[in-house]
Design an enzyme around this catalytic site. Sequence first.
Site, mmCIF file in Angstrom:
data_model
loop_
_atom_site.group_PDB
_atom_site.id
_atom_site.type_symbol
_atom_site.label_atom_id
_atom_site.label_comp_id
_atom_site.label_asym_id
_atom_site.label_seq_id
_atom_site.Cartn_x
_atom_site.Cartn_y
_atom_site.Cartn_z
ATOM 1 C CG ASP A 56 -2.222 -0.798 0.918
ATOM 2 O OD1 ASP A 56 -2.205 -1.618 -0.017
ATOM 3 O OD2 ASP A 56 -3.223 -0.596 1.630
ATOM 4 C CG ASN A 99 -7.969 -3.638 -2.696
ATOM 5 O OD1 ASN A 99 -8.824 -2.763 -2.829
ATOM 6 N ND2 ASN A 99 -8.224 -4.788 -2.107
ATOM 7 C CG ASP A 322 -9.053 -2.146 9.629
ATOM 8 O OD1 ASP A 322 -10.061 -2.492 8.984
ATOM 9 O OD2 ASP A 322 -8.286 -1.243 9.245
ATOM 10 C CD GLU A 350 -8.226 -3.972 2.710
ATOM 11 O OE1 GLU A 350 -7.269 -3.237 2.966
ATOM 12 O OE2 GLU A 350 -9.280 -3.952 3.390
ATOM 13 C CG HIS A 394 -3.978 -6.971 4.743
ATOM 14 N ND1 HIS A 394 -3.516 -6.047 5.647
ATOM 15 C CD2 HIS A 394 -5.156 -6.446 4.295
ATOM 16 C CE1 HIS A 394 -4.337 -5.034 5.731
ATOM 17 N NE2 HIS A 394 -5.346 -5.245 4.923
ATOM 18 N NE ARG A 395 -6.418 -4.669 8.743
ATOM 19 C CZ ARG A 395 -5.209 -4.349 9.199
ATOM 20 N NH1 ARG A 395 -4.506 -5.223 9.884
ATOM 21 N NH2 ARG A 395 -4.706 -3.145 8.976
ATOM 22 C CE LYS A 425 -5.016 -3.390 1.718
ATOM 23 N NZ LYS A 425 -4.926 -2.536 0.527
#
Length: 443
Positions: A56, A99, A322, A350, A394-395, A425
């Site tokens: 990012d 993204n 998040d 995402e 990613h999470r 990311k």
Amino acid sequence: MSQAKHYPEHLDLEPVMHVEGTVRLPGSKSISNRTLLLAALSEGTTTIHDLLASDDTLVMLGALQKLGIQWEQIDERTHVVHGAGGVLPNHEADLFMGNAGTAIRPLTAALAVIGGDYTLHGVQRMHERPIGDLVDALNAVGAQIEYTGNAGYPPLRIRRGHLVANRMSVRGNVSSQFLTALLMAAPLMAKDHPVTIAVEGELISKPYIEITLNLMRRFGVTVEQDGWSSFTVQPGQKYRSPGSIHVEGDASSASYFLAAGAIAGGPVRVEGVGRDSIQGDVRFADALEQMGVSIVKGDTWIEARSNGVLRAIDADFNHIPDAAMTIAVAALYADGPSTLRNIASWRVKETDRLAAMATELRKVGAIVEEGEDYLRVTPPEALQPATIDTYDDHRMAMCFSLASLDGKARRGNAMRINDPKCVAKTFPDYFETFAGIAKNDLF
């Protein structure tokens, strides 16, 4: 900047009984990309320490370079950005935004105000993430932004408009990044008159707005607030470099390691965020405390330890969406059903994180109720081995690494993580760091 790790197509994690250790966190994505743009818009040169090295931030650095902003990387953790004083050397550019919501939204507002001929586009998922509220707010005061694909979504074409922006309004209930974008662009509009931005409806993710306001102050611009309903920038303020600035460790990334300490004993200490952090996601530690975890905070660190028995939680997570994903996986180790409320914003991240999380939690044996804006997780007696799909998110990958932790709850199990490289990311070496506290050699 360091590049993404060359992970295999999938990564197999064996059950881990105990974790402990100290983790130095990568820089905050939210702070990194805001700081890069503010430094670019400022008068003067800014040295940025501990900038996040990730996909990012590479997207933002690449976009700034195409816009004519000069920057240099001094070493792995230090960048120097030469500000352009509120203008951009290049008035035409084709910008690929991947993204990265923290890049495309603020850049859209800044480019619309400064003017030129710009196209912004990204990966397919970016073209499914809404941006219409931001575009509507800007076009309503004279910007000229067009959709080149589906209305309300990127890709975008930005041309030179004629902005008259005494008062703007934007909805607050889809993404706080829309307000952040307008706030960051407001000083560029408030040259000889105040600019007020009114928020329509409820403002979600308020801590992220606090990050924006804090960083704007660091760069010399003060924003007047009427609660959370309107924000005013007085004329005559310009962004000026603070000289140097340090990026805090990423509080969202801290959540995985603090949760690991909660599930599998600890102590696990994260360095880079502490009691004085400007990031709202440090409140994740408070949620762990509600689950019975012992939390200790220093100025620049937080530590978690536990006897491995977690209490179920029922809480509103609108303020830390998040990090709340990590609670959903920690809930697999709780003593009853847990409910995460007010998390509708998960659906425009995402991936549709509410749907994705429900699907993957069921794979490991949980009973899951998925609502429009909530998730209820009932843990199984023991987790089932599973192959976890990560949805290029990613999470999802980082969260489900925690399901391999066994600890005293005796619930963890072997997990296969598909497409582990998606962690690039925000945290390219996440799995090596996770293996460090698990005392495992994954590779």
